[in-house]
Motif scaffolding. Sequence first.
Motif, PDB file in Angstrom:
ATOM      1  N   VAL A  95      -1.374  10.506   1.694  1.00  0.00           N
ATOM      2  CA  VAL A  95      -0.320   9.618   1.475  1.00  0.00           C
ATOM      3  C   VAL A  95       0.013   9.258   2.832  1.00  0.00           C
ATOM      4  O   VAL A  95       0.477   8.229   3.549  1.00  0.00           O
ATOM      5  CB  VAL A  95       0.774  10.051   0.781  1.00  0.00           C
ATOM      6  CG1 VAL A  95       1.962   9.173   0.935  1.00  0.00           C
ATOM      7  CG2 VAL A  95       0.261   9.895  -0.846  1.00  0.00           C
ATOM      8  N   ALA A  96       0.610  10.533   3.757  1.00  0.00           N
ATOM      9  CA  ALA A  96       1.107  10.482   4.974  1.00  0.00           C
ATOM     10  C   ALA A  96      -0.157   9.673   5.921  1.00  0.00           C
ATOM     11  O   ALA A  96       0.483   8.659   6.770  1.00  0.00           O
ATOM     12  CB  ALA A  96       0.975  11.839   5.568  1.00  0.00           C
ATOM     13  N   ALA A 114       0.443   5.866   7.905  1.00  0.00           N
ATOM     14  CA  ALA A 114       0.374   5.755   9.415  1.00  0.00           C
ATOM     15  C   ALA A 114      -0.875   4.474   9.560  1.00  0.00           C
ATOM     16  O   ALA A 114      -0.589   3.852  10.589  1.00  0.00           O
ATOM     17  CB  ALA A 114      -0.099   7.009   9.849  1.00  0.00           C
ATOM     18  N   LEU A 115      -1.905   4.670   8.833  1.00  0.00           N
ATOM     19  CA  LEU A 115      -2.497   3.545   8.988  1.00  0.00           C
ATOM     20  C   LEU A 115      -1.861   1.978   8.738  1.00  0.00           C
ATOM     21  O   LEU A 115      -2.438   0.970   9.212  1.00  0.00           O
ATOM     22  CB  LEU A 115      -3.917   3.688   8.201  1.00  0.00           C
ATOM     23  CG  LEU A 115      -4.777   4.637   8.558  1.00  0.00           C
ATOM     24  CD1 LEU A 115      -5.801   5.147   7.467  1.00  0.00           C
ATOM     25  CD2 LEU A 115      -5.360   4.593   9.810  1.00  0.00           C
ATOM     26  N   LEU A 116      -1.208   2.173   7.670  1.00  0.00           N
ATOM     27  CA  LEU A 116      -0.539   1.039   7.204  1.00  0.00           C
ATOM     28  C   LEU A 116       0.315   0.281   8.340  1.00  0.00           C
ATOM     29  O   LEU A 116       0.508  -0.908   8.739  1.00  0.00           O
ATOM     30  CB  LEU A 116       0.362   1.114   6.045  1.00  0.00           C
ATOM     31  CG  LEU A 116      -0.342   0.753   4.574  1.00  0.00           C
ATOM     32  CD1 LEU A 116       0.624   1.429   3.534  1.00  0.00           C
ATOM     33  CD2 LEU A 116      -0.720  -0.786   4.365  1.00  0.00           C
ATOM     34  N   ALA A 117       1.160   1.290   9.212  1.00  0.00           N
ATOM     35  CA  ALA A 117       1.908   0.971  10.455  1.00  0.00           C
ATOM     36  C   ALA A 117       1.076   0.377  11.256  1.00  0.00           C
ATOM     37  O   ALA A 117       1.577  -0.687  12.094  1.00  0.00           O
ATOM     38  CB  ALA A 117       2.639   2.111  10.879  1.00  0.00           C
ATOM     39  N   GLU A 118      -0.076   0.623  11.637  1.00  0.00           N
ATOM     40  CA  GLU A 118      -1.188   0.036  12.570  1.00  0.00           C
ATOM     41  C   GLU A 118      -1.931  -1.224  11.948  1.00  0.00           C
ATOM     42  O   GLU A 118      -2.554  -1.808  12.980  1.00  0.00           O
ATOM     43  CB  GLU A 118      -1.905   1.196  12.853  1.00  0.00           C
ATOM     44  CG  GLU A 118      -1.353   2.500  13.618  1.00  0.00           C
ATOM     45  CD  GLU A 118      -0.590   1.885  15.077  1.00  0.00           C
ATOM     46  OE1 GLU A 118      -1.006   0.857  15.540  1.00  0.00           O
ATOM     47  OE2 GLU A 118       0.455   2.678  15.256  1.00  0.00           O
ATOM     48  N   ALA A 119      -1.949  -1.418  10.510  1.00  0.00           N
ATOM     49  CA  ALA A 119      -2.997  -2.433  10.097  1.00  0.00           C
ATOM     50  C   ALA A 119      -2.587  -3.862  10.593  1.00  0.00           C
ATOM     51  O   ALA A 119      -0.960  -3.993  10.419  1.00  0.00           O
ATOM     52  CB  ALA A 119      -3.097  -2.202   8.786  1.00  0.00           C
ATOM     53  N   VAL A 142      -5.641  -3.149   0.951  1.00  0.00           N
ATOM     54  CA  VAL A 142      -6.617  -2.007   0.480  1.00  0.00           C
ATOM     55  C   VAL A 142      -5.870  -0.435   0.738  1.00  0.00           C
ATOM     56  O   VAL A 142      -5.795   0.464   0.023  1.00  0.00           O
ATOM     57  CB  VAL A 142      -7.867  -1.681   1.241  1.00  0.00           C
ATOM     58  CG1 VAL A 142      -8.769  -0.512   0.945  1.00  0.00           C
ATOM     59  CG2 VAL A 142      -8.729  -2.978   0.769  1.00  0.00           C
ATOM     60  N   LEU A 143      -5.210  -0.465   1.743  1.00  0.00           N
ATOM     61  CA  LEU A 143      -4.411   0.785   2.264  1.00  0.00           C
ATOM     62  C   LEU A 143      -3.023   1.053   1.327  1.00  0.00           C
ATOM     63  O   LEU A 143      -2.795   2.056   0.782  1.00  0.00           O
ATOM     64  CB  LEU A 143      -3.783   0.723   3.467  1.00  0.00           C
ATOM     65  CG  LEU A 143      -4.963   0.852   4.701  1.00  0.00           C
ATOM     66  CD1 LEU A 143      -4.471   0.386   6.220  1.00  0.00           C
ATOM     67  CD2 LEU A 143      -5.763   2.088   4.623  1.00  0.00           C
ATOM     68  N   THR A 144      -2.561  -0.108   0.916  1.00  0.00           N
ATOM     69  CA  THR A 144      -1.400   0.125  -0.015  1.00  0.00           C
ATOM     70  C   THR A 144      -1.679   0.406  -1.229  1.00  0.00           C
ATOM     71  O   THR A 144      -1.350   1.254  -1.948  1.00  0.00           O
ATOM     72  CB  THR A 144      -0.762  -1.425  -0.113  1.00  0.00           C
ATOM     73  OG1 THR A 144      -0.100  -1.759   1.077  1.00  0.00           O
ATOM     74  CG2 THR A 144       0.483  -1.466  -1.080  1.00  0.00           C
TER      75      THR A 144
END
Length: 230
Positions: free
Chosen positions: A10-11, A15-20, A28-30
Amino acid sequence: MALEQLKSDVAEFAALLAEAKSARVKGVLTAGKAEAEREIVNLEIKARLAAERAAAGTGDAKRYLVELTDYGWDQSPKFVKLFITLDSVQSCSEDNVTVNYTENSLQLHVRDLKGKDYGLSVNNLLHAIDVEKSYRKIKTDMVAIYLKKANEGQNWDVLTSIQKRLKQKQDSEMVKDNDNPESALVNIMKKMYNDGDSKTKQMIAKAWTESQEKAKFGKEMGGMDTLGDV
């Protein structure tokens, strides 16, 4: 999967969502983050139920716990109603069929039904409920749960916020294809196929096959794999 690993996932998703940047990647990340969060909640609930059963005595602790996943739901202006089919549940005592509510979740626990326990968890409800005015009824082969809407008259288009995110992701992908009618048609049929019952899926598959035969000399539109899982 271990609880700590899921929390780590989840963490990492966050982190990846913040950069996407791409809407597709964010979708996909959500979806992945929501699924990991759902698994965390389910593991925590299973652990709590196991602890409760162990504390209640050796008889409870030895019974097999069946996790329920299927239910139907409907709504009125005042209530969201869940219907859980469970054979012979009317033979249980009132005390053995309990529902724990929070403002945005519910956990059903049926104890000692034909030597087994049953549990259902629904988390991340789309909107808040009134815990004090929510209740359940035991019917023939069914438990009906009535969730009192905190805001009467508010329409719930889906049951949970996770389902809402996934629906928004699907809709956003369809919008992006508006400039390509052929691709948009494929996505519409895919959505109808994935959301439909078995009869609907058979009808769509038949229509798709017939259209492919008629267009064999036209532009190739793809095979049945385009419709997703059969």
